[in-house]
Design an enzyme around this catalytic site. Structure first.
Site, PDB file in Angstrom:
ATOM      1  N   ASN A 269       0.754  -1.090   0.101  1.00 52.47           N
ATOM      2  CA  ASN A 269       0.160   0.059   0.016  1.00 52.47           C
ATOM      3  C   ASN A 269       0.742   1.276  -0.199  1.00 52.47           C
ATOM      4  OD1 ASN A 269       0.304  -1.503   2.566  1.00 52.47           O
ATOM      5  ND2 ASN A 269      -0.275   0.469   3.453  1.00 52.47           N
TER       6      ASN A 269
ATOM      7  N   CYS B 192      -3.107   4.979   8.111  1.00 51.59           N
ATOM      8  CA  CYS B 192      -3.076   4.889   9.608  1.00 51.59           C
ATOM      9  C   CYS B 192      -1.605   5.433  10.103  1.00 51.59           C
ATOM     10  CB  CYS B 192      -3.114   3.262   9.803  1.00 51.59           C
ATOM     11  SG  CYS B 192      -3.197   2.170   8.374  1.00 51.59           S
TER      12      CYS B 192
END
Ligand code: PLP
Length: 411
Positions: free
Chosen positions: A154, A335
């Site tokens: 990612n 995150c």
């Protein structure tokens, strides 16, 4: 925003929903409110939508329809796949192999299992973020029950050699799970050709709704019966063949399926278009901005991801300056971007902590136009120049960055 334009370049964090998906979901929120387990007509209609959705999603990865299990997210799918296999197979062995660049959903699930007596090998990666197949094979012991390695990263976009990993897992009769959250709908996936036993996906990374995911669980060969090698984490009703109880979120699932249908329609065309945009960004930035470099592999990478490093400045300041120009980007994974911790992925590919702080992730998608990319490419260089002028780390203070990027990135 100082500007009427808003250029969203953070598709790896999440995608906007496709308007056709919103339309589909709204329709089902209104009309398909029946419980898919109910025997009346409305219930049966919901059941039909559920099973159609399963079929559409299965077809994208060449899976059997009944091997798709809906979950609430990619994170839940990762937890179910990894813990489910660990708990069910603990009598066979307690060893799990993963990589050192997994998303937290896999990384922290594995770390949790370590506390419960499992041994986890976190395979290193090279400077491109690729695992070494020989090291994988060497890590296997007679206690190894699971290999879990992500399809595509990612943060840096690197695509792992999934088919080769699947081959190794199959030869050693080890269950193979892959977190394909960033890959599905972007690049072709075939669970049979790639010998994948378990695969996690999430709707919100491919223009579907947030809060909807799935785990593919192979039901073939020696391990006939899903429940034979994977244990549910929740107990309740008989939904999803007891693997994941609770009333199915039909509108979200239908939206997930619609998103998959749209992705399937123009997968190759969209890949090609995005690769052109990607390579345009890489070329323009690395050629025009001094002391900038690409993180991740130049070609074995997601079509929609560019991760750039800029010496002497902080990614956060670039991000905020871009935001003032109406451009949304990211410094790492969504995150971790609110904390000042270095990204474990960037450290794993050999960056020093201070270098990892100078990274910027650009990720785009279906709705990104070339004009938007050009706008970004026009706004970025003066931002970098301005920040470097103010930077206490500026050129000359070489000790922090000595030769690292040369060693790591100029192969
Ligand atoms: N795995 C990867 C590779 C991801 O990028 C994400 C996205 O944040 C996840 C898992 C988690 O997915 P979700 O947000 O649906 O829980």
């Amino acid at each position: 925003m100082s500007n009427s334009k808003y250029v969203y370049l953070d598709y790896n964090a999440t995608t906007p929903m496709d308007p056709r998906v919103i339309e589909e979901i709204s329709k089902h929120f209104k009309d398909t409110y029946g419980n898919a387990s109910s025997l009346h007509t409305l219930g049966q209609r919901a059941h039909q939508v559920l099973e159609n959705s399963r079929e559409i999603i299965a077809s994208l990865i060449n899976a059997e329809k009944d091997d798709i299990f809906f979950t609430s997210s990619g994170t839940e799918a990762d937890n179910l796949g990894i813990k489910g296999v660990a708990f069910k197979n603990k009598d066979r062995g307690n060893h799990i192999i993963t990589s050192s660049i997994e998303h937290h959903a896999v990384e922290n699930t594995c770390k949790e299992l370590e506390k419960k007596g499992f041994n986890v090998t976190f395979l290193p990666v090279n400077n491109y973020g690729l695992i070494d197949l020989k090291e994988l094979e060497n890590a296997i012991t007679d206690k190894t029950i699971l290999i879990t390695i992500m399809f595509a990263n990612n943060e840096i976009g690197t695509i792992e050699p999934i088919k080769e990993i699947g081959e190794i897992a199959k030869n050693h009769d080890i269950i193979f799970h892959t977190d394909a959250v960033q890959a599905i709908g972007k690049i072709p996936i075939d669970v049979n050709e790639m010998n994948i036993d378990l695969l996690s996906a999430s709707a919100h990374k491919l223009y579907g709704p947030k809060g909807s995911g799935m785990l593919y669980i192979r039901n073939k060969g020696k391990r006939k019966g899903w429940g034979k090698y994977i244990e549910p984490l929740m107990h309740g009703g008989g939904h999803e063949k007891k693997m994941r109880p609770s009333t199915e979120a039909i509108p979200l699932i239908a939206g997930f399926a619609k998103a998959v249908e749209l992705a399937k329609e123009d997968l190759l065309k969209e890949m090609e278009r995005q690769i052109k945009l990607r390579d345009k960004i890489i070329k323009s930035v690395t050629e025009n901005i001094d002391d900038s470099y690409l993180n991740g592999h130049p070609t074995k990478r997601l079509p929609n991801n560019v991760n750039l490093g800029f010496k002497y400045i902080e990614g956060e300041s670039i991000l905020l300056s871009l935001d003032m120009e109406g451009i949304a980007a990211s410094t790492g994974s969504a995150c971790s971007s609110k904390s000042l911790e270095s990204s474990h992925v960037l450290l794993a590919i050999g960056l020093k902590p201070e270098e990892s702080h100078g990274s910027l992730r650009i990720s785009f998608g279906r709705f990104t136009t070339e004009e938007e990319v050009d706008y970004f490419l026009e706004k970025l260089p003066p931002i970098i120049e301005r920040l470097r002028k103010m930077s206490p780390l500026k050129k000359g203070v070489k000790y922090m960055f000595d030769n690292v990027s040369e060693a790591n990135h100029h192969h």
